[in-house]
Scaffold this motif. Sequence first.
Motif, PDB file in Angstrom:
ATOM      1  N   GLY A 147      37.547  39.132  35.450  1.00 14.06           N
ATOM      2  CA  GLY A 147      36.174  39.546  35.215  1.00 14.06           C
ATOM      3  C   GLY A 147      35.700  39.224  33.810  1.00 14.06           C
ATOM      4  O   GLY A 147      34.555  38.778  33.616  1.00 14.06           O
ATOM      5  N   ARG A 148      36.543  39.430  32.819  1.00 14.66           N
ATOM      6  CA  ARG A 148      36.183  39.111  31.426  1.00 14.66           C
ATOM      7  C   ARG A 148      36.003  37.606  31.242  1.00 14.66           C
ATOM      8  O   ARG A 148      35.027  37.146  30.633  1.00 14.66           O
ATOM      9  CB  ARG A 148      37.264  39.619  30.468  1.00 14.66           C
ATOM     10  N   ILE A 149      36.969  36.846  31.762  1.00 15.97           N
ATOM     11  CA  ILE A 149      36.915  35.388  31.591  1.00 15.97           C
ATOM     12  C   ILE A 149      35.717  34.800  32.318  1.00 15.97           C
ATOM     13  O   ILE A 149      35.073  33.848  31.837  1.00 15.97           O
ATOM     14  CB  ILE A 149      38.230  34.755  32.073  1.00 15.97           C
ATOM     15  N   SER A 157      34.216  28.831  38.548  1.00 20.56           N
ATOM     16  CA  SER A 157      35.031  29.097  39.733  1.00 20.56           C
ATOM     17  C   SER A 157      36.376  29.679  39.323  1.00 20.56           C
ATOM     18  O   SER A 157      36.834  29.469  38.193  1.00 20.56           O
ATOM     19  CB  SER A 157      35.245  27.812  40.541  1.00 20.56           C
ATOM     20  N   ILE A 158      36.992  30.398  40.261  1.00 19.65           N
ATOM     21  CA  ILE A 158      38.345  30.915  40.082  1.00 19.65           C
ATOM     22  C   ILE A 158      39.172  30.464  41.275  1.00 19.65           C
ATOM     23  O   ILE A 158      38.818  30.717  42.425  1.00 19.65           O
ATOM     24  CB  ILE A 158      38.365  32.450  39.986  1.00 19.65           C
ATOM     25  N   LYS A 159      40.245  29.776  40.993  1.00 18.32           N
ATOM     26  CA  LYS A 159      41.167  29.281  42.027  1.00 18.32           C
ATOM     27  C   LYS A 159      42.290  30.297  42.164  1.00 18.32           C
ATOM     28  O   LYS A 159      43.165  30.390  41.316  1.00 18.32           O
ATOM     29  CB  LYS A 159      41.708  27.909  41.611  1.00 18.32           C
ATOM     30  N   ILE A 160      42.253  31.092  43.243  1.00 18.67           N
ATOM     31  CA  ILE A 160      43.222  32.163  43.407  1.00 18.67           C
ATOM     32  C   ILE A 160      44.380  31.709  44.286  1.00 18.67           C
ATOM     33  O   ILE A 160      44.261  30.769  45.068  1.00 18.67           O
ATOM     34  CB  ILE A 160      42.574  33.433  44.005  1.00 18.67           C
ATOM     35  N   PRO A 161      45.528  32.399  44.189  1.00 18.77           N
ATOM     36  CA  PRO A 161      46.650  32.084  45.071  1.00 18.77           C
ATOM     37  C   PRO A 161      46.316  32.471  46.510  1.00 18.77           C
ATOM     38  O   PRO A 161      45.266  33.059  46.793  1.00 18.77           O
ATOM     39  CB  PRO A 161      47.793  32.943  44.521  1.00 18.77           C
ATOM     40  N   GLY A 162      47.231  32.184  47.423  1.00 18.71           N
ATOM     41  CA  GLY A 162      47.029  32.527  48.814  1.00 18.71           C
ATOM     42  C   GLY A 162      46.740  34.007  49.010  1.00 18.71           C
ATOM     43  O   GLY A 162      47.259  34.862  48.294  1.00 18.71           O
ATOM     44  N   VAL A 163      45.899  34.303  50.004  1.00 16.27           N
ATOM     45  CA  VAL A 163      45.483  35.677  50.280  1.00 16.27           C
ATOM     46  C   VAL A 163      46.405  36.305  51.329  1.00 16.27           C
ATOM     47  O   VAL A 163      47.183  35.612  51.980  1.00 16.27           O
ATOM     48  CB  VAL A 163      44.032  35.693  50.794  1.00 16.27           C
ATOM     49  N   PRO A 164      46.327  37.634  51.508  1.00 20.51           N
ATOM     50  CA  PRO A 164      47.128  38.275  52.556  1.00 20.51           C
ATOM     51  C   PRO A 164      46.835  37.694  53.936  1.00 20.51           C
ATOM     52  O   PRO A 164      45.725  37.206  54.193  1.00 20.51           O
ATOM     53  CB  PRO A 164      46.690  39.746  52.468  1.00 20.51           C
ATOM     54  N   ALA A 165      47.799  37.770  54.823  1.00 16.68           N
ATOM     55  CA  ALA A 165      47.639  37.184  56.161  1.00 16.68           C
ATOM     56  C   ALA A 165      46.619  37.929  56.999  1.00 16.68           C
ATOM     57  O   ALA A 165      45.951  37.325  57.855  1.00 16.68           O
ATOM     58  CB  ALA A 165      48.997  37.174  56.875  1.00 16.68           C
ATOM     59  N   SER A 166      46.467  39.213  56.780  1.00 16.26           N
ATOM     60  CA  SER A 166      45.476  40.003  57.504  1.00 16.26           C
ATOM     61  C   SER A 166      44.075  39.681  56.988  1.00 16.26           C
ATOM     62  O   SER A 166      43.826  39.732  55.777  1.00 16.26           O
ATOM     63  CB  SER A 166      45.759  41.499  57.309  1.00 16.26           C
ATOM     64  N   VAL A 174      39.264  39.596  48.324  1.00 18.64           N
ATOM     65  CA  VAL A 174      38.167  38.767  47.823  1.00 18.64           C
ATOM     66  C   VAL A 174      37.013  39.647  47.341  1.00 18.64           C
ATOM     67  O   VAL A 174      36.432  39.396  46.278  1.00 18.64           O
ATOM     68  CB  VAL A 174      37.700  37.782  48.912  1.00 18.64           C
ATOM     69  N   ASP A 175      36.679  40.690  48.104  1.00 16.64           N
ATOM     70  CA  ASP A 175      35.579  41.577  47.715  1.00 16.64           C
ATOM     71  C   ASP A 175      35.881  42.296  46.405  1.00 16.64           C
ATOM     72  O   ASP A 175      34.977  42.517  45.579  1.00 16.64           O
ATOM     73  CB  ASP A 175      35.323  42.605  48.818  1.00 16.64           C
ATOM     74  N   GLN A 176      37.127  42.667  46.208  1.00 13.29           N
ATOM     75  CA  GLN A 176      37.516  43.353  44.975  1.00 13.29           C
ATOM     76  C   GLN A 176      37.279  42.464  43.759  1.00 13.29           C
ATOM     77  O   GLN A 176      36.774  42.915  42.730  1.00 13.29           O
ATOM     78  CB  GLN A 176      38.981  43.759  45.064  1.00 13.29           C
ATOM     79  N   LEU A 177      37.648  41.189  43.884  1.00 14.31           N
ATOM     80  CA  LEU A 177      37.427  40.263  42.774  1.00 14.31           C
ATOM     81  C   LEU A 177      35.950  39.943  42.629  1.00 14.31           C
ATOM     82  O   LEU A 177      35.428  39.882  41.512  1.00 14.31           O
ATOM     83  CB  LEU A 177      38.226  38.974  43.013  1.00 14.31           C
ATOM     84  N   ARG A 178      35.260  39.757  43.763  1.00 12.14           N
ATOM     85  CA  ARG A 178      33.838  39.412  43.724  1.00 12.14           C
ATOM     86  C   ARG A 178      33.023  40.468  42.985  1.00 12.14           C
ATOM     87  O   ARG A 178      32.049  40.133  42.286  1.00 12.14           O
ATOM     88  CB  ARG A 178      33.348  39.243  45.169  1.00 12.14           C
ATOM     89  N   ALA A 179      33.419  41.723  43.107  1.00  9.62           N
ATOM     90  CA  ALA A 179      32.683  42.807  42.462  1.00  9.62           C
ATOM     91  C   ALA A 179      32.744  42.744  40.943  1.00  9.62           C
ATOM     92  O   ALA A 179      31.914  43.361  40.261  1.00  9.62           O
ATOM     93  CB  ALA A 179      33.222  44.154  42.947  1.00  9.62           C
TER      94      ALA A 179
END
Length: 297
Positions: A147-149, A157-166, A174-179
């Motif tokens: 969030g600071r960066i 853009s932010i290139k994140i690692p793989g997300v949970p399978a669910s 994604v929503d947590q980071l988007r906020a």
Amino acid sequence: MFTGLSAFPLTPMDEHKIDEAGFVRLVTRLVEAGVDSIGALGSTGSYAYLSRAERAKVAQLAVQNAGKIPVMVSIAALRTRDVLEYAEDAQKAGVNGVLLAPMSYQQLKDEEVYDLYKTVTANLSVPLCVYDNPGTTNFHFSDALHGRIAQLPNVRSIKIPGVPASVTQARARVDQLRALIPSYVTIGVSGDSSAATGLNAGCEAWYSVIGGLFPRTALELSRAARGGDSAEAIRLSERLQPLWSLFAECGGSLRVVAAAAELQGLVNRACLPAPLKSASGVIREKLALVIKELELA
């Protein structure tokens, strides 16, 4: 340029030089397929193994052969001084954006990483993608640090690692980071096996290894997800499970994709920087069958 399929090609080489003809062939395939952007010199592009002159040359070749497709290149290095030099070279080559991971030998602290991005973004005239790749850098971003960066100039853009399978858990991630980040900063998923889930969960981009070699296959999946057909995106990803399994069996995607490029005659044999070696033996035999049976293209 930070939406859709961003295809990350190999940088084929031997111990003496870059296989420039092979690299151009790979980029040409991406242009012909119509990928949304090209990510040269990513981890798949072996940026950390190249000299400054070699990296500058690859950036130039990518831009010169990409046509109208935007090009992003990695500028990561152990020292901020060197990152700034790579950024200067990339901008002189005419890239449309840069990718920066917090690369380090000594494990970095949050403030050191923040200062790296603050210094670099202040010296850029093109947008930057933050590369969150703990498997390689051994640095784990917190969402608060992202969030600071993300507030710094030129971060897009932010290139994140793989997300949970669910899908439910992935969407929550994604929503947590988007906020915490501005609306103009996109979130892109990496880790090809979780691309469909990430895109279905709200990621705007897929930073893709297989996209750099099999762009039509990756585009089919990306366009299904981006077009709202989440079930089709999942089906296409599940169809690629034999490839994902080979990635896991080989400890990552790089050696498998390098072997695939060699098998297809797109690059010279032994196209990775020593001591790295492309997949061989049983894995290579399995890979040849997977490419044929799945009609990867």
